[in-house]
Design an enzyme around this catalytic site. Structure first.
Site, PDB file in Angstrom:
ATOM      1  N   SER A  83      -2.957   4.613  -2.645  1.00 39.56           N
ATOM      2  CA  SER A  83      -2.142   4.262  -3.272  1.00 39.56           C
ATOM      3  C   SER A  83      -2.035   2.786  -3.815  1.00 39.56           C
ATOM      4  O   SER A  83      -0.972   2.325  -4.707  1.00 39.56           O
ATOM      5  CB  SER A  83      -0.055   4.320  -2.767  1.00 39.56           C
ATOM      6  OG  SER A  83      -0.612   3.841  -1.821  1.00 39.56           O
ATOM      7  N   CYS A 107      -5.384   6.960   1.724  1.00 43.03           N
ATOM      8  CA  CYS A 107      -3.453   6.652   1.721  1.00 43.03           C
ATOM      9  C   CYS A 107      -2.882   8.632   3.130  1.00 43.03           C
ATOM     10  O   CYS A 107      -3.304   8.883   2.671  1.00 43.03           O
ATOM     11  CB  CYS A 107      -3.431   7.343   1.314  1.00 43.03           C
ATOM     12  SG  CYS A 107      -1.246   6.973   1.098  1.00 43.03           S
ATOM     13  N   CYS A 139      -0.407   3.585   8.846  1.00 49.20           N
ATOM     14  CA  CYS A 139      -1.371   3.424   6.558  1.00 49.20           C
ATOM     15  C   CYS A 139      -2.521   2.648   7.024  1.00 49.20           C
ATOM     16  O   CYS A 139      -2.008   1.097   7.443  1.00 49.20           O
ATOM     17  CB  CYS A 139       0.683   2.484   6.156  1.00 49.20           C
ATOM     18  SG  CYS A 139       0.362   1.913   4.456  1.00 49.20           S
TER      19      CYS A 139
HETATM   20  N1  DGL Z   1      -1.884   2.733   1.622  1.00 48.60           N
HETATM   21  C1  DGL Z   1      -1.240   3.854   1.985  1.00 48.60           C
HETATM   22  C2  DGL Z   1      -0.669   4.822   3.373  1.00 48.60           C
HETATM   23  O1  DGL Z   1      -1.637   4.642   3.905  1.00 48.60           O
HETATM   24  C3  DGL Z   1       0.514   3.307   1.912  1.00 48.60           C
HETATM   25  C4  DGL Z   1       1.329   3.734   1.236  1.00 48.60           C
HETATM   26  C5  DGL Z   1       3.132   3.337   0.002  1.00 48.60           C
HETATM   27  O2  DGL Z   1       1.979   3.275  -0.872  1.00 48.60           O
HETATM   28  O3  DGL Z   1       3.171   3.621   0.555  1.00 48.60           O
HETATM   29  O4  DGL Z   1       0.419   5.091   3.946  1.00 48.60           O
END
Ligand code: DGL
Length: 260
Positions: free
Chosen positions: A11, A73, A183
């Site tokens: 994201s 992600c 995350c």
């Molecule tokens: N890097 C994403 C993850 O691992 C972030 C999620 C988001 O955009 O809220 O969940």
């Protein structure tokens, strides 16, 4: 054997933590990274929206010639990877919170999980953590606001410190001895967490395991690159290039802004 690139999406800039490990473990593979920063954060979105964005990202990477997709992600993996596997025929690797390694390592059997709302509320996360719940107490915390600050280039800000202090307090009080970073953006918090957490709490995340799995799936599917030239790394973002460039700490890559 295939000299095509491995496609990686997130994201936003968080999946760069996964790209770095892939680069370390698979230096002869080319990669194309797609940062959908314009639509970040995915965490608070409905599952349907996360699935639609994940399909769009995957299609873009496949249109750019990728031979496999790494969903860098946790939110997209836990909400959309089943649908992606149904829709596309390329192999997929996903990233999920590292509950198992933390369960094996924890002595107090109390583990903190910092992740997005989308990940913590997903069926995949519930199923994976249920396996350990007889023996384990999870302190779950939604990391509201963290992704936004990282996307704005405010990693080392007072706002970030204050958010983290607030989120870690109940975990420390509950006597966790492992903190799972669920995350990919949170990987970049490690230096700050080291300062804020007592020394007996280990911080665990999954980029290394994902790169290892990517390597083994490439071999299984006979998709490894047999050329001995170093792989190329291309980055595409619909957000702020400067934020990506800062996290990359490398000049040997191509970085382009796209409308997406
Ligand atoms: N890097 C994403 C993850 O691992 C972030 C999620 C988001 O955009 O809220 O969940």
């Amino acid at each position: 054997m295939s000299s095509k690139a491995i496609g990686i999406f997130d994201s936003g800039v968080g999946g760069i933590s996964v790209w770095k490990e892939i680069r370390n473990q698979l230096p002869y593979e080319s990669t194309i990274y797609l940062s959908d920063s314009k639509h970040a954060p995915y965490g608070p979105k409905e599952q349907k929206a996360i699935i639609d964005l994940s399909i769009k990202n995957t299609q873009w990477l496949i249109d750019h010639g990728c031979k496999m997709i790494v969903v860098a992600c946790n939110t997209a993996t836990t909400n959309a990877i089943d649908q992606l596997r149904i829709k596309f025929s390329v192999p997929f690797i996903g990233i999920e919170p590292a509950i198992k390694p933390a369960a094996l390592q924890s002595k107090t059997k109390k583990i903190g999980v910092l992740a997005t709302e989308g990940t913590l509320s997903s069926n995949l996360f519930h199923k994976a953590s249920e396996l350990y719940l007889n023996d384990l107490y999870l302190v779950e915390q939604v990391g509201d606001g963290i992704v936004e600050l990282i996307e704005q280039g405010k990693l080392y800000s007072n706002e970030m410190r204050n958010l983290l202090i607030k989120y870690l307090k109940p975990m420390i009080k509950a006597k966790i001895d492992c903190l799972v970073l669920g995350c990919t953006h949170y990987h970049f918090l490690k230096p700050i967490l080291q300062e804020l957490l007592p020394k007996y709490i280990s911080v665990i995340d999954s980029p290394e395991a994902v790169a290892k799995r990517t390597k083994s799936v490439l071999q299984q599917c006979k998709l490894s690159n047999n050329k001995v030239l170093k792989g190329e790394s291309q980055f595409y973002t619909n957000g702020d290039q400067a934020v990506i460039a800062d996290l990359l700490e490398s000049k040997n890559v191509t970085l382009k802004k796209i409308e997406f």
